[in-house]
Design a protein around this motif. Structure first.
Motif, PDB file in Angstrom:
ATOM      1  N   TYR A 191       5.050  -5.867   1.604  1.00 41.46           N
ATOM      2  CA  TYR A 191       4.419  -5.291   2.786  1.00 41.46           C
ATOM      3  C   TYR A 191       5.052  -3.966   3.206  1.00 41.46           C
ATOM      4  O   TYR A 191       4.475  -3.235   4.004  1.00 41.46           O
ATOM      5  N   SER A 237       2.908  -1.712   0.820  1.00 39.82           N
ATOM      6  CA  SER A 237       1.553  -1.482   1.330  1.00 39.82           C
ATOM      7  C   SER A 237       1.545  -0.636   2.591  1.00 39.82           C
ATOM      8  O   SER A 237       0.525  -0.039   2.943  1.00 39.82           O
ATOM      9  N   HIS A 286       2.238  -2.042   5.563  1.00 39.86           N
ATOM     10  CA  HIS A 286       1.930  -2.897   6.706  1.00 39.86           C
ATOM     11  C   HIS A 286       3.148  -3.147   7.594  1.00 39.86           C
ATOM     12  O   HIS A 286       3.019  -3.146   8.826  1.00 39.86           O
ATOM     13  N   TYR A 313       2.338  -1.998  10.892  1.00 39.90           N
ATOM     14  CA  TYR A 313       1.663  -3.137  11.496  1.00 39.90           C
ATOM     15  C   TYR A 313       2.622  -4.313  11.683  1.00 39.90           C
ATOM     16  O   TYR A 313       2.207  -5.452  11.865  1.00 39.90           O
ATOM     17  N   MET A 350      -2.687 -10.113   5.768  1.00 38.59           N
ATOM     18  CA  MET A 350      -3.825  -9.468   5.128  1.00 38.59           C
ATOM     19  C   MET A 350      -3.757  -9.758   3.623  1.00 38.59           C
ATOM     20  O   MET A 350      -2.692 -10.089   3.089  1.00 38.59           O
ATOM     21  N   ARG A 384      -1.668 -13.912  12.033  1.00 37.46           N
ATOM     22  CA  ARG A 384      -1.351 -12.761  12.869  1.00 37.46           C
ATOM     23  C   ARG A 384      -0.518 -13.226  14.074  1.00 37.46           C
ATOM     24  O   ARG A 384      -0.858 -14.225  14.726  1.00 37.46           O
ATOM     25  N   TYR A 437      -4.209   3.359   7.372  1.00 35.43           N
ATOM     26  CA  TYR A 437      -4.421   3.851   6.014  1.00 35.43           C
ATOM     27  C   TYR A 437      -5.775   4.510   5.811  1.00 35.43           C
ATOM     28  O   TYR A 437      -6.058   5.014   4.732  1.00 35.43           O
ATOM     29  N   GLN A 465      -3.258   3.125  -0.100  1.00 30.80           N
ATOM     30  CA  GLN A 465      -2.618   2.062  -0.878  1.00 30.80           C
ATOM     31  C   GLN A 465      -2.696   2.286  -2.388  1.00 30.80           C
ATOM     32  O   GLN A 465      -1.759   1.925  -3.103  1.00 30.80           O
TER      33      GLN A 465
END
Length: 663
Positions: A322, A325, A327, A331, A351, A382, A485, A512
């Motif tokens: 992650y 990516s 995230h 995130y 995700m 989440r 992204y 990505q």
């Protein structure tokens, strides 16, 4: 001849007009009682605004979105004034307009009770009747701090003005454009200031311009939404441009309460939220499981028909995935904390896309394979705050019908169109046929929240916008709503009572696949190695959320193809049960979900029970029906056909199910 120096030229709704120097905005619209503010050069202003040369002025009517916000914010001020009249020790938080209403936060020793709201409403009506004028004045930080010495939360907002936390203040202290600190006074007709608040405005001209309002409820709320801060008391209200509009709104709320999926989920035995499992983690009961399975089977088959290949990925992965990516850096607050597995940090997946990228990267790819479309029902998690969790529509664990298309740049517009057509067809099958599109783009004022170059963002946004525009659907901008992204299109669907829900999404991702992330490549026709574009798409999004929306859209009365129980057999007497079991067998052979009610209840009670369970069809049998090889065929709406042959009854049900009819 008039003195040119005493006049000026402005543009009103595009028309040039010459007015006297010192003219105020309200004078332009004196003949239109629905105008309650003005937009000048794109900025909302009070009607008391002094016009200057070359101003471009547009009216703001009370029934417009901006008009609603101004009406509701003004009503929030009146409510706060009433609260401090009745509860002098109450300290003020903030009071912004929100969807369909407003709220104001107060620091009080004792929580408000319904009787308090009645008293506040009565006091508000008196203030409104007085016709107090909303009067704006500019001040300095030092002057405001001195004036508001008894209002600690307002003083905190002054300190936040223009700072890192300013977005949490609803901009309440800062006038757009000038960066000035402003206060609004509620002024009585004799010139006495009745009440004041730190606010950027604009507001209604007077309190008498509030036609209809109602206080709805009170609740606890942390100051600035931070659970580390003091808990305040929040009063919610609503205000509308007419008593009729208020009545319509209250009727919609009653209808929404009747359709509440949490209540219907319990009444129809579809799902529950056991405390022992945890907040935001639903479980589906057998009937809810049938509904979920039918939807999953449908969308899985539709993906296969649209060229997608089904894949599966695990629920956890090493934390480093992650970071690759992006995230975790962008995130991370939405992900659950790390798990220690054999001394290494793992994460519950929030995700599916990073794992799909690894499937793509598992071997070399050729341009001949593109578009490559991968799809799964991936269960994701989440870390939602407890205060935002709401039934099935905001959960912590959910299944996502997540797909990713890997395409060349040239293929991207066609693939986005393909996905949009797929989505709209799916929504229509589920009875959602009133929708518009929203285009979420980057917030250029916050570049640190997004990755990628300006050129990449411009290209991706242009592709999405072109496809959305070509669809012919209404397109609404959503500045700043993009994923980190890349930009996205979301389909906003209206349900049976006009509420809007964000449903499916399509996102253009150039980040990505990049060399700095997953370094995805394909071999082009000329032998070169090229980077694909990745397009994310979720049709249901969260299947749990989609079910919650459908329960409310249909008020639990699902169309026959979706209904957990499609037919109930109702014997008039015990001796007719075997006959109806034979009818049920024939229906099951055709794939119909059917039950026979053998309870001791009388026939009318059995019919009532089936109606309460929202079953689409009932087949009722007595002596004459058994003798004739027939049933009484009853619909959910109460309509009944007697003496229907069993063959005809079976075909009626099968036809309704196979047609996906919405009745």
């Amino acid at each position: 001849m008039s003195d040119p120096s005493s006049s000026l030229t402005v543009h009103v709704d595009g028309d040039e007009r010459t007015v006297e120097t010192g003219t105020k905005a309200w004078e332009l619209f004196r003949d239109d009682p629905d105008v309650i503010a003005a937009r000048v050069g794109g900025v909302l202003r009070d009607l008391s605004y002094d016009l200057v040369a070359a101003d471009a002025v547009e009216p703001v009517r009370i029934d417009s979105p901006d008009g609603h916000d101004i009406l509701r914010h003004s009503t929030a001020h009146v409510m706060a004034q009433a609260v401090q009249d009745l509860f002098p020790q109450a300290r003020l938080g903030i009071g912004p307009p929100i969807t369909d209403g407003f709220y104001y936060d107060f620091d009080v020793e004792t929580p408000f009770v319904p009787e308090d709201l009645d008293k506040i409403e009565t006091r508000m009506r008196k203030i409104i009747k007085e016709g107090q004028r909303f009067s704006r004045r500019v001040t300095t930080d030092a002057q405001a701090i001195d004036e508001l010495a008894d209002e600690p939360y307002k003083i905190e907002l002054i300190g936040l003005k223009g700072g890192a936390g300013a977005e949490d203040t609803d901009g309440a202290a800062v006038e757009v454009g000038g960066g000035q600190l402003t206060i609004y006074d509620n002024v009585r007709r004799d010139g006495e200031v009745a009440w004041s608040d730190l606010c950027r405005g604009p507001h209604l001209p007077t309190t008498k311009r509030i036609p209809a309002f109602k206080l709805m409820r009170s609740a606890a709320a942390y100051w600035r939404g931070d659970e580390k801060n003091r808990q305040l008391q929040r009063i919610y209200g609503t205000a509308w441009e007419s008593k009729e509009a208020l009545a319509d709104h209250l009727h919609r709320l009653e209808e929404a309460e009747r359709r509440d999926h949490r209540k219907l989920g319990r009444d129809l035995d579809l799902f529950s939220f056991p405390d022992e499992i945890g907040s935001g983690l639903p479980v589906f009961h057998p009937k809810g499981g049938v509904l979920k399975r039918v939807m999953e089977d449908y969308v899985r088959q539709r993906h296969i028909e649209e060229g997608f290949e089904y894949v599966g990925t695990p629920h956890i992965a090493k934390e480093g995935l992650y970071y690759t990516s992006g995230h975790l850096p962008y995130y991370g607050e939405g992900m659950f904390p790390a798990l220690d597995v054999d001394g290494m940090d793992y994460r519950l997946k929030a995700m599916n896309c990073p794992m799909h990228n690894l499937i793509y990267r598992s071997r070399q790819r050729s341009y001949r394979e593109l578009p490559l479309r991968l799809f799964e029902f991936g269960h994701v998690y989440r870390h939602e705050k407890s205060g935002v969790i709401h039934g099935l529509t905001r959960v912590r664990g959910f299944a996502q019908d997540d797909s990713h298309s890997y395409v060349t740049k040239e293929q991207a517009p066609g693939e986005i169109q393909h996905l949009l057509d797929f989505i709209l067809g799916l929504l229509r099958d589920f009875g959602l046929d009133d929708y518009y599109l929203e285009l979420s783009t980057r917030d250029d004022a916050k570049p640190d929240k997004f990755i990628g170059s300006d050129e990449e963002w411009a290209e991706a946004t242009a592709v999405l916008e072109r496809v959305a525009t070509d669809s012919g659907l209404e397109l609404v901008p959503d500045p700043g709503g993009a994923a980190y992204y890349g930009p996205k299109i979301s389909v906003q669907a209206r349900d049976a009572i006009g509420r809007t829900w964000q449903m499916s999404t399509i996102q253009y991702d150039f980040n990505q696949p990049s060399p700095d992330r997953f370094a995805l490549e394909y071999s082009a026709a000329d032998g070169s190695r090229q980077q694909p574009v990745m397009i994310h798409s979720a049709k249901f999004g969260s299947i749990e959320r989609f079910i919650g929306v459908l329960v409310e859209h249909y008020a639990g009365a699902f169309p026959p193809w979706l209904a957990p129980v499609q037919v109930v057999g109702i014997p008039i007497a015990e001796r007719h049960a075997d006959y109806l079991y034979d009818v049920a067998r024939r229906l099951r052979e055709r794939g119909v979900r059917v039950e026979v009610d053998e309870s001791d209840d009388r026939m009318q009670k059995k019919i009532r029970n089936a109606q309460l369970q929202k079953v689409p069809f009932m087949v009722i049998a007595g002596d004459q029906d058994v003798e004739a090889g027939a049933v009484s065929f009853r619909y959910r709406d109460g309509h009944q056909d007697n003496g229907v042959s069993v063959d005809d009854a079976v075909e009626r049900v099968v036809a309704a199910v196979e047609s996906r009819a919405q009745v």
